[in-house]
Design a protein around this motif. Structure first.
Motif, PDB file in Angstrom:
ATOM      1  N   LYS A   1       0.856  -1.253  -0.034  1.00 29.86           N
ATOM      2  CA  LYS A   1       0.330   0.070  -0.042  1.00 29.86           C
ATOM      3  C   LYS A   1       0.527   0.875  -0.256  1.00 29.86           C
ATOM      4  N   GLU A   2       1.967   0.782   0.697  1.00 31.56           N
ATOM      5  CA  GLU A   2       2.867   2.173   0.702  1.00 31.56           C
ATOM      6  C   GLU A   2       3.358   3.044  -0.462  1.00 31.56           C
ATOM      7  N   ALA A   3       4.265   1.659  -1.248  1.00 34.67           N
ATOM      8  CA  ALA A   3       4.984   2.460  -1.940  1.00 34.67           C
ATOM      9  C   ALA A   3       3.167   2.153  -3.372  1.00 34.67           C
ATOM     10  N   CYS A   4       2.213   2.101  -3.105  1.00 30.38           N
ATOM     11  CA  CYS A   4       1.405   2.182  -4.558  1.00 30.38           C
ATOM     12  C   CYS A   4       1.310   3.617  -4.083  1.00 30.38           C
ATOM     13  N   GLU A   5       0.831   3.914  -3.006  1.00 32.43           N
ATOM     14  CA  GLU A   5      -0.075   5.841  -2.919  1.00 32.43           C
ATOM     15  C   GLU A   5       1.096   6.111  -3.553  1.00 32.43           C
ATOM     16  N   LYS A   6       2.389   5.927  -2.655  1.00 33.82           N
ATOM     17  CA  LYS A   6       3.712   7.120  -3.171  1.00 33.82           C
ATOM     18  C   LYS A   6       3.769   7.029  -4.207  1.00 33.82           C
ATOM     19  N   SER A   7       3.405   6.578  -5.500  1.00 33.17           N
ATOM     20  CA  SER A   7       3.879   6.312  -6.888  1.00 33.17           C
ATOM     21  C   SER A   7       2.983   7.194  -7.541  1.00 33.17           C
ATOM     22  N   LEU A   8       1.367   6.712  -6.749  1.00 31.53           N
ATOM     23  CA  LEU A   8       0.378   7.293  -7.360  1.00 31.53           C
ATOM     24  C   LEU A   8       0.454   9.057  -7.026  1.00 31.53           C
ATOM     25  N   GLU A   9       0.769   9.578  -5.957  1.00 35.72           N
ATOM     26  CA  GLU A   9       0.980  11.053  -5.875  1.00 35.72           C
ATOM     27  C   GLU A   9       2.230  11.413  -6.767  1.00 35.72           C
ATOM     28  N   ALA A  10       3.306  10.275  -6.873  1.00 33.99           N
ATOM     29  CA  ALA A  10       4.251  11.270  -7.277  1.00 33.99           C
ATOM     30  C   ALA A  10       3.626  11.605  -9.110  1.00 33.99           C
ATOM     31  N   PHE A  11       3.148  10.564  -9.437  1.00 36.91           N
ATOM     32  CA  PHE A  11       2.257  10.850 -11.511  1.00 36.91           C
ATOM     33  C   PHE A  11       1.661  12.244 -11.090  1.00 36.91           C
ATOM     34  N   LEU A  12       1.420  12.755 -10.611  1.00 36.53           N
ATOM     35  CA  LEU A  12       1.230  14.101 -10.207  1.00 36.53           C
ATOM     36  C   LEU A  12       1.320  15.251  -9.416  1.00 36.53           C
ATOM     37  N   GLN A  13       2.720  14.662  -9.533  1.00 36.73           N
ATOM     38  CA  GLN A  13       3.424  15.944  -8.874  1.00 36.73           C
ATOM     39  C   GLN A  13       4.617  16.285 -10.269  1.00 36.73           C
ATOM     40  N   PRO A  14       3.947  18.106 -10.520  1.00 36.31           N
ATOM     41  CA  PRO A  14       4.693  18.554 -11.982  1.00 36.31           C
ATOM     42  C   PRO A  14       6.220  17.406 -11.346  1.00 36.31           C
ATOM     43  N   HIS A  15       7.628  17.848 -13.333  1.00 34.46           N
ATOM     44  CA  HIS A  15       8.578  16.847 -12.844  1.00 34.46           C
ATOM     45  C   HIS A  15       9.193  18.223 -13.969  1.00 34.46           C
ATOM     46  N   PRO A  16      10.104  17.729 -13.790  1.00 34.32           N
ATOM     47  CA  PRO A  16      11.508  18.706 -14.299  1.00 34.32           C
ATOM     48  C   PRO A  16      11.620  18.135 -15.721  1.00 34.32           C
ATOM     49  N   THR A  17      12.209  18.435 -16.725  1.00 35.19           N
ATOM     50  CA  THR A  17      12.560  17.525 -18.462  1.00 35.19           C
ATOM     51  C   THR A  17      14.003  17.386 -17.370  1.00 35.19           C
ATOM     52  N   SER A  18      14.284  15.777 -18.228  1.00 34.85           N
ATOM     53  CA  SER A  18      15.664  15.188 -17.901  1.00 34.85           C
ATOM     54  C   SER A  18      15.981  14.681 -19.124  1.00 34.85           C
ATOM     55  N   VAL A  19      17.683  15.565 -19.029  1.00 30.71           N
ATOM     56  CA  VAL A  19      18.708  14.978 -20.204  1.00 30.71           C
ATOM     57  C   VAL A  19      19.398  15.243 -19.892  1.00 30.71           C
ATOM     58  N   GLN A  20      20.165  14.539 -20.781  1.00 33.97           N
ATOM     59  CA  GLN A  20      21.629  13.870 -21.222  1.00 33.97           C
ATOM     60  C   GLN A  20      22.712  14.615 -21.624  1.00 33.97           C
ATOM     61  N   VAL A  21      23.742  15.052 -21.292  1.00 35.06           N
ATOM     62  CA  VAL A  21      24.786  16.110 -22.456  1.00 35.06           C
ATOM     63  C   VAL A  21      25.763  15.487 -22.677  1.00 35.06           C
ATOM     64  N   ASP A  22      25.768  15.664 -24.301  1.00 35.77           N
ATOM     65  CA  ASP A  22      26.718  15.019 -24.541  1.00 35.77           C
ATOM     66  C   ASP A  22      28.079  16.164 -24.200  1.00 35.77           C
TER      67      ASP A  22
END
Length: 437
Positions: free
Chosen positions: A173-194
């Motif tokens: 239940k804990e991993a489930c709720e934390k995951s569902l909550e994370a889905f709704l958070q705005p997240h920055p764009t992740s980029v790899q750099v050359d």
């Protein structure tokens, strides 16, 4: 916020068009939004931002919005005309989640839209429901968290109940709720750099000078998080391939596979090519990455990225991963098998997935993954590496598939396996590294 060009463009009306395209016509939300924004390019920046925020937010929170409407409407959402459902959903989203919109404006605009769309007879109904919800927003009842935990989490985080039940059953239940909550958070764009062409210091300084917020990715040396920009294709460093958008977990998977300078890498379901690009940068000029996918369209995407990222050690090829390619037998030091999956780990960025997934599709995909693994494992040299990964959170597609594969392929042994969860600052993602003895 509503009009432009002779007052003839109503932004909320465009949002209703988007919602209908997705909920009634089965269009993907990112395509429906893109099509509208392309058609109305002349709209001011704040209008375009309003359209994006309201349509994305309404779709993301749709299960919760429907539950709210159903508490205050005698006619349940399922029985409503699609247009009325879309008007009410977007109206209630404004009431609950958009502080910049006064409640009176949200209610009045919903009534105007009802008339504009040819349903004058229902304007009293829409007005009544909207004003009732506006007055009672702080009285809304969620299902009882103790008596109906799955239903409660489903409504609170707007994820179908069967997915909630599945996550609880498989991860607790804990991993489930934390995951569902994370889905709704705005997240920055992740980029790899050359980092072969520019240092991390130089690119950080250049991006910050453009007003972009930049933070170092704590997990990966050559990766950054970006936010506060208008459009990626307006950033020169993205256009010339110094930046490549890729989630942290996807980069960690390539690092787990650990291709070395001079290695031959075959990426079997590669489009648009992020893992291939990352591997190409790890193996240097003496190595080679062959990046494959099923269709000309997908391979064209990979080729665009090869060109943009200026990679001379990477090529692309149309190939069906379920078909054995004798010319590749035992040729690869590393085979990357990031296979088609149910995508339940990326609900946060691809809202449609939660409404389109099903138990049947999960079982079908697990079988397809198994079929592909049986074929592509033959491309791994003795002492080589097979990397299996997915962007989902189901044991059938992940751990169970790895164990099934190893039971029938004793020449491979498991070296490492990891399930990443969305609350860890990345996508929900699975990776397993297998060594050919």
């Amino acid at each position: 916020m509503t009009n432009n060009r002779n007052d003839n463009v109503n932004t909320r009306n465009l949002v209703v068009d988007i919602l209908l395209a997705v909920t009634r016509d089965g269009e993907f939300s990112h395509i429906a939004i893109r099509d509208v924004l392309d058609k109305y390019r002349y709209l001011p920046k704040q209008d375009r931002a309003f359209i994006t925020r309201l349509s994305q937010g309404t779709l993301e929170r749709m299960i919760e919005l429907d539950a709210i409407i159903n508490q205050f409407s005698k006619t349940k959402v399922k029985k409503m005309k699609p247009v009325i459902a879309a008007i009410l959903r977007s109206g209630v989203y404004q009431l609950k989640y958009m502080d910049s919109v006064p409640d009176s404006a949200a209610c009045n605009e919903a009534v105007k839209l009802t008339v504009k769309r040819g349903f004058s007879g229902l304007k009293g109904f829409v007005n009544g429901v909207m004003r009732n919800i506006a007055r009672n927003l702080d009285q809304i009842k969620l299902p009882d968290a103790d008596k109906e935990p799955e239903k409660y989490l489903s409504v609170r985080y707007s994820v179908p109940e069967w997915i909630v039940a599945r996550f609880i059953r498989q991860y607790g239940k804990e991993a489930c709720e934390k995951s569902l909550e994370a889905f709704l958070q705005p997240h920055p764009t992740s980029v790899q750099v050359d980092t072969d062409r520019i240092s991390m210091e130089e690119i950080t300084a250049s991006l910050q000078a453009q007003g972009i917020t930049v933070t170092q990715n704590p997990e990966i040396k050559r990766a950054l998080f970006l936010s506060g920009y208008e459009a990626l294709d307006e950033i020169e460093e993205f256009e010339n391939g110094l930046l490549y958008v890729q989630d942290t977990a996807s980069m960690l998977a390539v690092e787990m596979a650990a291709p070395k300078p001079g290695d031959t890498v075959i990426d079997v379901c590669a489009a648009p090519g992020g893992k291939s690009v990352y591997a190409a940068r790890m193996i240097g000029e003496t190595g080679h990455v062959e990046s494959r996918d099923l269709t000309e369209y997908k391979v064209a995407m990979i080729e665009d990225n090869i060109e943009r990222c200026q990679l001379s050690n990477m090529t692309a090829k149309v190939w069906d991963a379920t078909e054995f390619d004798a010319s590749a037998e035992e040729k690869a030091d590393v085979v990357i098998a990031d296979l088609p999956c149910s995508g339940l780990g990326v609900i946060g960025t691809k809202t449609d997935i939660k409404y389109n997934a099903s138990e049947e599709k999960i079982q079908e995909l697990a079988a397809l993954q198994q079929e592909i693994l049986q074929v592509v494992c033959r491309y791994v040299k003795p002492d080589g590496t097979l990397l299996y990964s997915t962007c989902t959170m189901t044991k059938e597609e992940n751990e169970e598939n790895v164990h099934k594969f190893l039971e029938t392929h004793t020449e491979f042994e498991l070296e490492q396996m990891r399930q990443c969860f969305p609350y860890e600052g990345c996508d929900g993602f699975f990776m397993a590294k297998m060594h050919r003895k």
